[in-house]
Design a protein around this motif. Structure first.
Motif, PDB file in Angstrom:
ATOM      1  N   PRO A  26       2.725  -0.171  11.374  1.00 48.22           N
ATOM      2  CA  PRO A  26       2.326  -0.920  10.177  1.00 48.22           C
ATOM      3  C   PRO A  26       2.264  -2.421  10.463  1.00 48.22           C
ATOM      4  N   ARG A  27       1.318  -3.083   9.812  1.00 48.34           N
ATOM      5  CA  ARG A  27       1.140  -4.525  10.011  1.00 48.34           C
ATOM      6  C   ARG A  27       2.361  -5.312   9.539  1.00 48.34           C
ATOM      7  N   VAL A  99      -8.185  -1.115   1.467  1.00 47.65           N
ATOM      8  CA  VAL A  99      -6.959  -1.369   2.239  1.00 47.65           C
ATOM      9  C   VAL A  99      -7.083  -2.685   3.011  1.00 47.65           C
ATOM     10  N   SER A 103      -4.505  -5.696   2.532  1.00 52.09           N
ATOM     11  CA  SER A 103      -3.745  -6.131   3.693  1.00 52.09           C
ATOM     12  C   SER A 103      -3.958  -7.628   3.938  1.00 52.09           C
ATOM     13  N   ASN A 104      -5.206  -8.049   3.805  1.00 50.02           N
ATOM     14  CA  ASN A 104      -5.504  -9.468   4.022  1.00 50.02           C
ATOM     15  C   ASN A 104      -4.909 -10.335   2.914  1.00 50.02           C
ATOM     16  N   PHE A 142      -2.657   3.379   4.038  1.00 47.27           N
ATOM     17  CA  PHE A 142      -1.897   2.154   3.759  1.00 47.27           C
ATOM     18  C   PHE A 142      -0.494   2.251   4.357  1.00 47.27           C
ATOM     19  N   THR A 145      -0.632   2.018   8.186  1.00 44.79           N
ATOM     20  CA  THR A 145      -1.169   0.842   8.881  1.00 44.79           C
ATOM     21  C   THR A 145      -0.755  -0.493   8.264  1.00 44.79           C
ATOM     22  N   VAL A 146      -0.290  -0.484   7.004  1.00 43.42           N
ATOM     23  CA  VAL A 146       0.049  -1.767   6.358  1.00 43.42           C
ATOM     24  C   VAL A 146       1.554  -1.878   6.114  1.00 43.42           C
ATOM     25  N   CYS A 147       2.102  -0.994   5.316  1.00 42.98           N
ATOM     26  CA  CYS A 147       3.539  -1.052   5.013  1.00 42.98           C
ATOM     27  C   CYS A 147       3.942   0.193   4.235  1.00 42.98           C
TER      28      CYS A 147
END
Ligand code: ADP
Ligand code: C5P
Ligand code: MG
Length: 235
Positions: A26-27, A99, A103-104, A142, A145-147
């Motif tokens: 995750p980012r 997403v 994310s951005n 999500f 890859t994000v949180c």
């Protein structure tokens, strides 16, 4: 999502299948960021209750629908027409676009916060992500890859109440989808596509369900009770 840059133009035109957690990191780390999803049918009061939650609990509010409408209106966006037609039909925009926008926006908010060091000192950033995930693939993508999310706050509201609210909102909102025909389509998509997300998180014990009829203040009292039972307290 390591390959997503500030410009959602980096989103692939052809949606690819969701990635799994086997080969993605995750980012954002759960030790730096906390994410609460806010779901409920169209007109259940997500935006309204978000305002209260931002004021009292220090959430950073990101609405997936607002981000999509902003991207649709952004001059030069390659996704403007596509987003417009999905929103009018009440269907779910391909997840990579939504997403990437979220994310951005999270990265932008964190950058702003780190500039005002006193606010961020030692504290986790709390994100309230409104109107997301509306489909299982968005949820999986999500969280991989994000949180990871902490839990989902679900505003439970009958369709007749939501319809009355939306038709009233439509008198002034200027939204393409606040009309009787789009509202009907959005309700179907919510039942068929979004409720399975709520049920999937329920199986993980990650849903706080709140009655969303009654006045804004009454609903907010239920919301506060629900989130405080999950360890979220006022700032
Ligand atoms: P959502 O973001 O879930 O689509 P909104 O927060 O925009 O919903 O609320 C839809 C409409 O209903 C708005 O016009 C809002 O002012 C109104 N509204 C929200 N909560 C309530 C409530 N508890 N009682 C009456 N009207 C409400
Ligand atoms: O949440 P909101 O009502 O503002 O969303 C408006 C529309 O944006 C939805 O009906 C859908 O077309 C699109 N949307 C989406 N995926 C999300 C959130 C919104 O496709 N996660
Ligand atoms: Mg809303």
């Amino acid at each position: 999502m390591a390959n997503v840059k500030a410009d959602p133009g980096s989103v692939p035109a052809e949606p690819s299948p969701p990635q799994t957690s086997q080969n993605t990191t995750p980012r954002f780390s759960s030790s730096a960021v906390s994410v609460v999803f806010l779901l409920g049918g169209p007109g259940s009061g997500k935006g309204t209750q978000s305002t209260n939650l931002v004021r009292d609990y220090g959430f950073i509010h990101l609405s997936a629908g607002d981000l999509l409408r902003a991207e649709q209106a952004r001059p030069g966006s390659q996704y403007g027409d596509l987003i417009k037609s999905y929103i009018r039909e009440g269907t779910i925009v391909p997840m990579e676009i939504t997403v990437a926008l979220l994310s951005n926006a999270m990265a932008d908010a964190l950058e702003k916060q780190s500039l005002s060091a006193s606010e961020s000192a030692g504290k986790k950033a709390r994100f309230l992500i409104d109107g997301f995930p509306r489909k299982l693939d968005q949820a999986v993508f999500f969280e991989d890859t994000v949180c990871l999310s902490e839990f989902t706050l679900f505003l439970n509201c009958p369709e007749d109440v939501m319809e009355t609210r939306l038709l009233k909102r439509g008198e002034t909102s200027g939204r393409d989808d606040d009309n009787a025909e789009s509202i009907r389509k959005r309700f179907r998509v919510f039942v068929d596509t979004s409720m399975p997300v709520v049920h999937a998180f329920e199986k993980q014990g990650k849903v706080v369900s709140v009655e969303a009829t009654g006045s804004v203040e009454e609903v907010y009292a239920h919301v506060k009770e629900g989130i405080e039972a999950r360890g979220i307290h006022p700032v």
